[in-house]
Design a protein around this motif. Sequence first.
Motif, short mmCIF file in Angstrom:
data_model
loop_
_atom_site.label_atom_id
_atom_site.label_comp_id
_atom_site.label_asym_id
_atom_site.label_seq_id
_atom_site.Cartn_x
_atom_site.Cartn_y
_atom_site.Cartn_z
N VAL A 29 5.34 1.60 10.22
CA VAL A 29 5.19 2.17 8.88
C VAL A 29 5.48 1.03 7.92
O VAL A 29 6.43 0.27 8.11
N GLN A 30 4.64 0.88 6.89
CA GLN A 30 4.79 -0.21 5.93
C GLN A 30 5.09 0.35 4.54
O GLN A 30 4.58 1.41 4.16
N PHE A 31 5.90 -0.42 3.78
CA PHE A 31 6.33 -0.01 2.45
C PHE A 31 6.06 -1.13 1.45
O PHE A 31 6.25 -2.31 1.78
N SER A 32 5.64 -0.77 0.23
CA SER A 32 5.39 -1.75 -0.81
C SER A 32 5.92 -1.23 -2.14
O SER A 32 5.71 -0.07 -2.49
N LEU A 33 6.55 -2.11 -2.88
CA LEU A 33 7.02 -1.79 -4.23
C LEU A 33 6.32 -2.67 -5.28
O LEU A 33 6.72 -2.69 -6.43
N ASP A 34 5.28 -3.41 -4.86
CA ASP A 34 4.57 -4.28 -5.80
C ASP A 34 3.07 -4.00 -5.82
O ASP A 34 2.25 -4.89 -5.94
N GLY A 35 2.73 -2.72 -5.69
CA GLY A 35 1.32 -2.34 -5.77
C GLY A 35 0.49 -2.69 -4.55
O GLY A 35 -0.74 -2.70 -4.62
#
Length: 93
Positions: A29-35
Amino acid sequence: MLKTQKGSVGAPMTFSGYAHDYDKAIVAVQFSLDGGAHWTEHATPGATSDRLVQWEFEFIPKRSGEYRLLVRSVNEQGQASPTPDGVSFVVEE
């Protein structure tokens, strides 16, 4: 869909959900906080194609402001979800 939250600078925020890919196992599972420019990947060892993968992501904001967390899964064939799920949230002082 992820639950909208409000947070405070320095206080942990926890997001959780599940991932599935019908007949393929979810390997990460991957997460991004920069769009979506950068993704942080968390492996899901032992996942199988016949079960949902429960995930949890903790974020400790260092600044106030508006944020958007994107989440996507990666299946056993290396394919990432074409449309990540996301939630916008506000962090206050």
